[in-house]
Design an enzyme around this catalytic site. Structure first.
Site, PDB file in Angstrom:
ATOM      1  N   CYS A   1      14.056   6.857  42.196  1.00  0.00           N
ATOM      2  CA  CYS A   1      13.139   6.279  41.360  1.00  0.00           C
ATOM      3  C   CYS A   1      12.343   7.548  40.780  1.00  0.00           C
ATOM      4  O   CYS A   1      11.789   7.397  39.883  1.00  0.00           O
ATOM      5  CB  CYS A   1      12.337   5.274  42.097  1.00  0.00           C
ATOM      6  SG  CYS A   1      12.547   4.837  43.515  1.00  0.00           S
TER       7      CYS A   1
ATOM      8  N   ALA B   1      18.878  -6.440  48.294  1.00  0.00           N
ATOM      9  CA  ALA B   1      20.518  -6.288  48.223  1.00  0.00           C
ATOM     10  C   ALA B   1      21.057  -5.036  47.984  1.00  0.00           C
ATOM     11  O   ALA B   1      22.095  -4.763  48.687  1.00  0.00           O
ATOM     12  CB  ALA B   1      20.991  -7.495  47.239  1.00  0.00           C
ATOM     13  N   HIS B   2      20.631  -4.273  46.994  1.00  0.00           N
ATOM     14  CA  HIS B   2      21.253  -2.975  46.599  1.00  0.00           C
ATOM     15  C   HIS B   2      21.364  -2.002  47.432  1.00  0.00           C
ATOM     16  O   HIS B   2      22.041  -1.007  47.099  1.00  0.00           O
ATOM     17  CB  HIS B   2      21.015  -2.889  45.077  1.00  0.00           C
ATOM     18  CG  HIS B   2      19.793  -1.890  45.091  1.00  0.00           C
ATOM     19  ND1 HIS B   2      19.760  -0.504  44.868  1.00  0.00           N
ATOM     20  CD2 HIS B   2      18.337  -2.259  44.849  1.00  0.00           C
ATOM     21  CE1 HIS B   2      18.616  -0.255  44.772  1.00  0.00           C
ATOM     22  NE2 HIS B   2      17.859  -1.110  44.674  1.00  0.00           N
TER      23      HIS B   2
ATOM     24  N   THR C   1      13.174 -19.983  37.517  1.00  0.00           N
ATOM     25  CA  THR C   1      14.760 -20.520  38.307  1.00  0.00           C
ATOM     26  C   THR C   1      15.381 -19.364  39.076  1.00  0.00           C
ATOM     27  O   THR C   1      15.294 -18.324  38.687  1.00  0.00           O
ATOM     28  CB  THR C   1      15.343 -20.672  36.854  1.00  0.00           C
ATOM     29  OG1 THR C   1      14.622 -21.661  36.078  1.00  0.00           O
ATOM     30  CG2 THR C   1      16.819 -21.252  37.162  1.00  0.00           C
TER      31      THR C   1
ATOM     32  N   ALA D   1      13.096  -5.256  46.434  1.00  0.00           N
ATOM     33  CA  ALA D   1      12.090  -4.671  47.293  1.00  0.00           C
ATOM     34  C   ALA D   1      10.673  -4.378  46.518  1.00  0.00           C
ATOM     35  O   ALA D   1       9.684  -4.493  47.136  1.00  0.00           O
ATOM     36  CB  ALA D   1      12.551  -3.684  48.349  1.00  0.00           C
ATOM     37  N   THR D   2      10.945  -3.925  45.539  1.00  0.00           N
ATOM     38  CA  THR D   2       9.745  -3.433  44.827  1.00  0.00           C
ATOM     39  C   THR D   2       8.635  -4.738  44.462  1.00  0.00           C
ATOM     40  O   THR D   2       7.595  -4.528  44.869  1.00  0.00           O
ATOM     41  CB  THR D   2       9.927  -2.962  43.137  1.00  0.00           C
ATOM     42  OG1 THR D   2      10.708  -1.752  43.405  1.00  0.00           O
ATOM     43  CG2 THR D   2       8.541  -2.766  42.527  1.00  0.00           C
TER      44      THR D   2
HETATM   45  C1  PLP Z   1      14.846   0.859  47.193  1.00  0.00           C
HETATM   46  C2  PLP Z   1      13.718   0.868  47.818  1.00  0.00           C
HETATM   47  C3  PLP Z   1      12.589   0.104  47.282  1.00  0.00           C
HETATM   48  C4  PLP Z   1      12.940  -0.728  46.106  1.00  0.00           C
HETATM   49  O1  PLP Z   1      13.424  -1.761  46.101  1.00  0.00           O
HETATM   50  P1  PLP Z   1      14.342  -2.093  44.732  1.00  0.00           P
HETATM   51  O2  PLP Z   1      15.067  -3.455  45.121  1.00  0.00           O
HETATM   52  O3  PLP Z   1      15.116  -1.068  43.956  1.00  0.00           O
HETATM   53  O4  PLP Z   1      13.051  -2.748  43.965  1.00  0.00           O
HETATM   54  C5  PLP Z   1      11.519  -0.118  48.390  1.00  0.00           C
HETATM   55  N1  PLP Z   1      11.320   0.633  49.139  1.00  0.00           N
HETATM   56  C6  PLP Z   1      12.247   1.180  49.838  1.00  0.00           C
HETATM   57  C7  PLP Z   1      12.111   1.950  51.093  1.00  0.00           C
HETATM   58  C8  PLP Z   1      13.429   1.465  49.176  1.00  0.00           C
HETATM   59  O5  PLP Z   1      14.331   2.343  49.590  1.00  0.00           O
END
Ligand code: PLP
Length: 393
Positions: A329, A205-206, A244, A76-77
């Site tokens: 984070c 995904a995590h 890739t 998501a980053t």
């Molecule tokens: C965890 C999170 C992210 C970052 O996601 P990553 O996959 O760890 O880079 C961004 N936005 C929100 C709201 C999140 O909870």
């Protein structure tokens, strides 16, 4: 159910990351065995590409969108950065105004700060005290030169749920794109971007029982929803995000997405009830206040501030229950949560906060243990502070 946790440890940090479901691991292993490059035209390539296609179909189905609207990213980053910096830069000739809020994830905040360094003007909305951005505040901030609005669906520290349908309707009246960070929402609340005027949406995904290091950006198949890439290289993914494809990661995300969407309602009902029980117990301790909205919240995230104790001492006293003082984070950062500060909590209460977040493996016994330990820890830390105050007048 998952992993190899120490016997008496209890994991209550699902908002930071989730365990990887066993079915997801099996899918990833099968995909790793099919080692071909999905861009290659030979049989090995086709075999690998089939995993990618299956995953795109699964994630697309979970989101209610066509699989070709998804761009794979590293999480998501990257999705947030790509959407925000990519779309703003692409649209800079029309205007250089961007709107976001002060309680976004750092991946959004820091991308917007980068835009400021590039000459964009950013309006930083302050949510209401309950953590929600109102449609009225957003409407008042929109201008003719606004090119992008970025707001989160569910807040990662306090679980507050923004009224994304109402906010999307406000943006739709303007010529601005709407990006939504749905990292915490996907798999927990129904998320169907195609039914709303959402142009770009980030998922990872995590946070939903998949592996770390894989995410996606939904790009609405509408004229004008375009962005500049952040990476340059091969032509993969139409050049929007070359490189890739990490086939096993993508396969794992696809499997996780299928599982969470199958289990969404059942998980939601169970975890809402557990979260309500936990909140009732924790808030019954005197001097403990809830952060975020009482009702418009993922009930499985319970973030509280505690008068008269230090957050770090409390996290230590709660061991072996794994919790957070804020977002994972920022947890190496000792400063009080910027999210809680933005909602008007003073430094002391913002620093004395604890986030419990529940997930698939959480049980009523876990909630009972955590609440009992919390009651005892708060009492003990307050007693210690009282003793100290008597010795050190
Ligand atoms: C965890 C999170 C992210 C970052 O996601 P990553 O996959 O760890 O880079 C961004 N936005 C929100 C709201 C999140 O909870």
């Amino acid at each position: 159910m998952f992993g190899l946790a120490p016997v008496d440890a209890i994991y209550m940090d699902y908002a930071a990351t989730t365990p990887v479901a066993p079915e997801v691991m099996a899918t990833m292993q099968a995909a790793l065995a099919d080692f071909g490059n999905p861009s290659s035209s030979h049989a090995w390539g086709a075999q690998a590409d089939a995993h990618v296609e299956a995953a795109a179909a699964a994630l697309g189905a979970a989101l209610g969108v066509a699989s070709d609207t998804l761009v794979w990213t590293s999480g998501a980053t990257e999705s947030d950065n790509l959407a925000i910096m990519g779309a703003a830069r692409y649209r800079a000739a029309r205007g250089k105004h961007v709107i976001t809020s002060r309680t976004e994830h750092k991946a959004v905040i820091d991308a917007c700060k980068q835009l400021e360094r590039e000459g964009f003007e950013v309006t930083w909305l302050t949510p209401e005290a309950d953590g929600r951005v109102t449609p009225g505040a957003l409407a008042a901030a929109l201008r003719d030169d606004t090119v992008l609005v970025s707001l989160m669906w569910v807040n990662n520290e306090i679980g507050t749920i923004n009224d994304i349908p109402a906010l999307a309707a406000v943006v739709a009246e303007h010529d601005a794109l709407f990006h939504v960070d749905a990292a915490q929402a996907f798999g927990k609340v129904p998320v169907a971007p195609a039914e709303l005027a959402i142009d770009l949406m980030s998922v990872t995904a995590h946070k939903c029982y998949g592996p770390k290091g894989i995410g996606a950006l939904y790009v609405a198949p509408r004229h004008g929803v375009q962005f500049e890439p952040l990476l340059f290289g091969g032509g993969q993914q139409g050049g929007r995000r070359p490189g890739t494809l990490p086939v096993h990661q993508i396969a794992g995300f696809g499997r996780a997405a299928a599982l969470v969407s199958e289990q969404l309602e059942a998980d939601r009902v169970r975890l809402d009830a557990l979260g309500r029980d936990l909140a009732a117990r924790v808030l019954a301790v005197p001097g403990v206040v809830l952060n975020g909205s009482a009702t418009e919240r993922l009930q499985s995230i319970v973030n509280v501030s505690i008068e008269g104790v230090a957050g770090e001492a409390l996290v230590a006293a709660m061991q072996p229950i794994a919790l957070a003082t804020g977002s994972a984070c920022n947890s190496r950062d000792v400063a009080p949560s910027f999210v809680l500060r933005a909602l008007g909590r003073d430094d002391v209460l913002a620093g004395a906060s604890l986030r419990f977040s529940l997930g698939r493996s959480s049980t009523p016994e876990d909630v009972d243990t955590a609440a009992t330990r919390f009651e005892a820890a708060v009492t003990r830390l307050r007693d210690m502070a009282g003793d100290l105050a008597r010795v050190l007048p």
